[in-house]
Design a protein around this motif. Structure first.
Motif, PDB file in Angstrom:
ATOM      1  N   ALA A 187       0.821  -1.218   0.000  1.00  0.00           N
ATOM      2  CA  ALA A 187       0.000   0.000   0.000  1.00  0.00           C
ATOM      3  C   ALA A 187       0.854   1.268   0.000  1.00  0.00           C
ATOM      4  O   ALA A 187       0.400   2.325  -0.430  1.00  0.00           O
ATOM      5  CB  ALA A 187      -0.930   0.001   1.211  1.00  0.00           C
ATOM      6  N   GLN A 243      -5.697   7.839   3.483  1.00  0.00           N
ATOM      7  CA  GLN A 243      -6.184   7.253   2.233  1.00  0.00           C
ATOM      8  C   GLN A 243      -6.546   5.771   2.408  1.00  0.00           C
ATOM      9  O   GLN A 243      -7.546   5.295   1.898  1.00  0.00           O
ATOM     10  CB  GLN A 243      -5.090   7.404   1.163  1.00  0.00           C
ATOM     11  CG  GLN A 243      -5.472   6.872  -0.192  1.00  0.00           C
ATOM     12  CD  GLN A 243      -4.231   6.538  -1.028  1.00  0.00           C
ATOM     13  OE1 GLN A 243      -3.132   7.040  -0.787  1.00  0.00           O
ATOM     14  NE2 GLN A 243      -4.413   5.680  -2.001  1.00  0.00           N
ATOM     15  N   TRP A 244      -5.714   5.038   3.166  1.00  0.00           N
ATOM     16  CA  TRP A 244      -5.922   3.598   3.300  1.00  0.00           C
ATOM     17  C   TRP A 244      -6.651   3.208   4.576  1.00  0.00           C
ATOM     18  O   TRP A 244      -7.107   2.067   4.711  1.00  0.00           O
ATOM     19  CB  TRP A 244      -4.568   2.876   3.291  1.00  0.00           C
ATOM     20  CG  TRP A 244      -4.000   2.735   1.928  1.00  0.00           C
ATOM     21  CD1 TRP A 244      -3.126   3.584   1.331  1.00  0.00           C
ATOM     22  CD2 TRP A 244      -4.270   1.708   0.978  1.00  0.00           C
ATOM     23  NE1 TRP A 244      -2.822   3.152   0.065  1.00  0.00           N
ATOM     24  CE2 TRP A 244      -3.516   1.984  -0.172  1.00  0.00           C
ATOM     25  CE3 TRP A 244      -5.080   0.561   0.978  1.00  0.00           C
ATOM     26  CZ2 TRP A 244      -3.533   1.180  -1.306  1.00  0.00           C
ATOM     27  CZ3 TRP A 244      -5.098  -0.244  -0.147  1.00  0.00           C
ATOM     28  CH2 TRP A 244      -4.339   0.071  -1.265  1.00  0.00           C
ATOM     29  N   LYS A 247      -9.739   1.044   4.677  1.00  0.00           N
ATOM     30  CA  LYS A 247      -9.848  -0.156   3.840  1.00  0.00           C
ATOM     31  C   LYS A 247      -8.599  -1.027   3.943  1.00  0.00           C
ATOM     32  O   LYS A 247      -8.319  -1.829   3.068  1.00  0.00           O
ATOM     33  CB  LYS A 247     -10.166   0.213   2.390  1.00  0.00           C
ATOM     34  CG  LYS A 247      -9.289   1.250   1.786  1.00  0.00           C
ATOM     35  CD  LYS A 247      -9.800   1.663   0.410  1.00  0.00           C
ATOM     36  CE  LYS A 247      -8.965   2.827  -0.046  1.00  0.00           C
ATOM     37  NZ  LYS A 247      -9.338   3.494  -1.200  1.00  0.00           N
ATOM     38  N   PHE A 248      -7.885  -0.861   5.036  1.00  0.00           N
ATOM     39  CA  PHE A 248      -6.666  -1.631   5.213  1.00  0.00           C
ATOM     40  C   PHE A 248      -6.814  -2.587   6.392  1.00  0.00           C
ATOM     41  O   PHE A 248      -6.890  -2.168   7.542  1.00  0.00           O
ATOM     42  CB  PHE A 248      -5.471  -0.700   5.443  1.00  0.00           C
ATOM     43  CG  PHE A 248      -4.166  -1.428   5.429  1.00  0.00           C
ATOM     44  CD1 PHE A 248      -3.533  -1.706   4.227  1.00  0.00           C
ATOM     45  CD2 PHE A 248      -3.606  -1.894   6.598  1.00  0.00           C
ATOM     46  CE1 PHE A 248      -2.353  -2.422   4.205  1.00  0.00           C
ATOM     47  CE2 PHE A 248      -2.428  -2.602   6.586  1.00  0.00           C
ATOM     48  CZ  PHE A 248      -1.802  -2.859   5.385  1.00  0.00           C
ATOM     49  N   ARG A 276      -1.874  -6.372  -4.706  1.00  0.00           N
ATOM     50  CA  ARG A 276      -0.744  -5.472  -4.479  1.00  0.00           C
ATOM     51  C   ARG A 276       0.611  -6.127  -4.723  1.00  0.00           C
ATOM     52  O   ARG A 276       1.594  -5.449  -4.946  1.00  0.00           O
ATOM     53  CB  ARG A 276      -0.811  -4.896  -3.065  1.00  0.00           C
ATOM     54  CG  ARG A 276      -2.081  -4.088  -2.812  1.00  0.00           C
ATOM     55  CD  ARG A 276      -1.943  -3.213  -1.574  1.00  0.00           C
ATOM     56  NE  ARG A 276      -1.841  -3.965  -0.355  1.00  0.00           N
ATOM     57  CZ  ARG A 276      -2.869  -4.262   0.442  1.00  0.00           C
ATOM     58  NH1 ARG A 276      -4.088  -3.877   0.125  1.00  0.00           N
ATOM     59  NH2 ARG A 276      -2.703  -4.946   1.552  1.00  0.00           N
TER      60      ARG A 276
END
Ligand code: SF4
Ligand code: SF4
Length: 325
Positions: A187, A243-244, A247-248, A276
């Motif tokens: 990521a 940003q992550w 959803k991480f 990824r």
């Protein structure tokens, strides 16, 4: 152990040929990397390390780990690791991915896997004992037992929670900290910056996975001159976290059990490897072996109440089912 701060994580090397792996490990040695971490679960990773590093055995540290939870089974895994790694002594052997407090209690109970570590150390087959995992409670408890020399857990600019209690506890107890997932499973794109972040915030060694010479060169260069991130760089990293953030999956397992039988953290691990990393075949093989897959999520919402990171798990399952299976 006195190791290079940049270590070598042994997952991606599975995708290289033996000849490519020889060249990559040779470059790692040339660049001063002295800590190599593998696992029984990483298919031929141990064999590739054993073959490429045999000539440098005296000047490096080799770590491996296994998922077995009973003493006889772990003892057998250690024997296999010794053969694969072509050595008489593995520097660090770790109980791999201990996921809950009951599981920690089980491995530490009489006849549990920890007994095999102690016996192997007494026999000179391993030198230090470690534990790896994704749950802060488990790692903290493992440190508290005083029975482990190292702990390995995922720490990076997205998964910063470990700074609150775990890293200080390890420092206080004199337990070595090994940083897995330094790029948050693909990521984080600013690799050198991420490594500087982790190493200047209390991790003793980071083990980015490597399967290319250029990656070895880039990562190893960070260890030559460690500079903490500047304010502007921290702003950049915080933006990545935002940003992550939702959803991480941290694979902490707090959302489990799923009433419909989905292994939520493992499914997200598979999705991460599929999307990824370039380990699509690996991911698909793991997925094929699972009875319940992404599309089996009934969107009941049970897990939503339990995930401390606010992940929209049913939506993520739905997305993954479109991408993967
Ligand atoms: S929403 Fe999906 S993953 Fe979450 S508990 Fe329900 S069935 Fe399991
Ligand atoms: S979905 Fe949330 S609770 Fe479940 S393993 Fe991932 S981060 Fe942890």
């Amino acid at each position: 152990m006195n190791v290079s701060v940049i270590g070598f994580g042994g997952i991606p090397i599975q995708g290289a040929s033996f000849e490519e792996a020889d060249r990559i490990f040779a470059k790692a040695l040339e660049k001063g990397i002295t800590f190599f971490d593998s696992a029984r679960a990483y298919t031929d990773s141990e064999e590739k390390m054993g073959r490429a590093l045999a000539g440098a055995r005296e000047r490096i540290y080799i770590a491996s780990k296994a998922l077995s939870r009973t003493a006889p089974k772990l003892a057998a895994e250690i024997e296999t690791s010794l053969r694969n790694l072509r050595t008489d002594t593995i520097d660090l052997y770790q109980l791999h991915s201990v996921g809950s407090t009951p599981e920690l209690e089980r491995v530490l109970a009489p006849g549990g896997a920890y007994d095999a570590l102690v016996e192997a150390r007494a026999a000179g087959k391993i030198r230090w004992l470690g534990l790896t995992g994704h749950s802060r409670e488990v790692i903290l408890a493992a440190i508290g037992t005083g029975r482990f020399d190292t702990v390995q857990f995922p720490f990076n600019p997205i998964e910063t929670e470990w700074e609150e209690t775990v890293i200080p506890a390890a420092k206080k107890a004199g337990v070595g900290t090994i940083c897995m997932k330094p790029f948050a499973g693909g990521a984080i794109r600013s690799h050198a910056l991420a490594l500087r972040y982790e190493l200047t915030r209390g991790m003793d060694v980071v083990i980015p996975g490597m399967d290319a010479i250029a990656q070895v060169e880039e990562n190893a260069s960070v260890g030559k001159r460690l500079i903490p991130p500047s304010e502007a760089e921290l702003v950049e990293l915080r933006a990545v976290k935002v940003q992550w953030g939702e959803k991480f999956c941290r694979r902490c397992g707090y959302c489990m059990p799923c009433p419909n039988g989905l292994n939520i953290p493992f499914l997200f691990l598979i999705d991460g490897y599929y999307t990824r990393y370039e380990l699509r075949d690996w991911a698909l093989a793991r997925l094929a072996a699972l009875e319940k897959k992404f599309a089996d999520c009934a969107a009941c919402g049970e897990c939503l109440k339990k995930c401390p990171y606010g992940l929209a798990i049913p939506d993520m399952m739905k997305d993954a089912s479109k991408r993967v299976i």
